[in-house]
Design a protein around this motif. Structure first.
Motif: not given
Length: 178
Positions: A1-14
Motif C-alpha cells: 500500500m502506498a504511503r499516501h493511502d496509509e496517511v489518508l486511512i489514518a485521517l479517515r480513522q481520526i
C-alpha cells in the motif's frame, strides 16, 4: 500500500473516531461536544459570564450565547444578572444540567490530551508539526477551529424530542415544520 493511502486511512480513522464519539455523546446525553464542554466549564466554577465561557472553551461569545440559549431551553442552565453588577449575566447549572453531566461520556479531547501529555516533548513536537503540515496540504491552515473534537457546526442543533434534527449546520438550515 502506498504511503499516501496509509496517511489518508489514518485521517479517515481520526474523522471516523470523532464522528462515532459525537454520535455516542448525542445518544447518551443528547449533547454536542461544545455543549458538554460549556456545561463542564460552568460546573467547574459554579457560575460564569459568557465572556469567561468563550475564553475557557475557545469559541466566540456569539457561539456561546447561541449554545447557552439551547441549553437554557432544555432546562440545563439558568442565566441570572449579577448581584453587584447588573450588567453582567452569569450562567449556572441546574439540577438537570448536573444530572446530564453525570451520564455524559468524557470528552474525546480530554482522553487525547491525557495521552498526548504523556509523550516526550520531541514526539509532541513531531505530531504537531506533521498535523500542521497536513492541514496546510489540505488548504485548511487558515480555517478557524477551536480545540473541540467534534464534527459539523460548533453551535448546531441536536435532535429534538422526537429524534429529528432541526439543523446540522448553517449551510443547510431547515426550520421545524409542525
Amino acid at each position: 500500500m502506498a504511503r499516501h493511502d496509509e496517511v489518508l486511512i489514518a485521517l479517515r480513522q481520526i474523522i471516523r473516531a470523532t464522528d462515532l464519539y459525537s454520535r455516542k455523546l448525542s445518544k447518551v446525553a443528547g449533547l454536542t461536544a461544545p455543549q458538554l464542554l460549556i456545561l463542564q466549564a460552568i460546573a467547574s466554577r459554579g457560575e460564569m459570564t459568557m465572556g469567561d465561557i468563550a475564553t475557557e472553551v475557545s469559541v466566540s461569545q456569539a457561539t456561546v450565547t447561541t449554545i447557552l440559549d439551547r441549553l437554557e431551553k432544555r432546562g440545563l442552565i439558568e442565566r441570572k444578572r449579577g448581584e453587584r453588577d447588573k450588567r453582567r449575566v452569569y450562567a449556572y447549572l441546574t439540577t438537570a444540567g448536573r444530572d446530564i453531566m453525570e451520564r455524559a461520556p468524557t470528552p474525546l479531547q480530554d482522553e487525547f490530551m491525557a495521552r498526548f501529555e504523556r509523550l516526550e516533548d520531541w514526539e509532541q513536537s513531531l505530531i504537531l508539526s506533521s498535523l500542521q503540515r497536513v492541514a496546510a496540504m489540505m488548504n485548511a491552515g487558515d480555517i478557524d477551529a477551536s480545540p473541540v473534537l467534534d464534527l459539523g457546526a460548533i453551535d448546531r442543533i441536536q435532535p429534538n424530542g422526537d429524534g429529528q434534527r432541526r439543523r446540522r449546520d448553517s449551510s443547510s438550515y431547515q426550520p421545524d415544520r409542525k
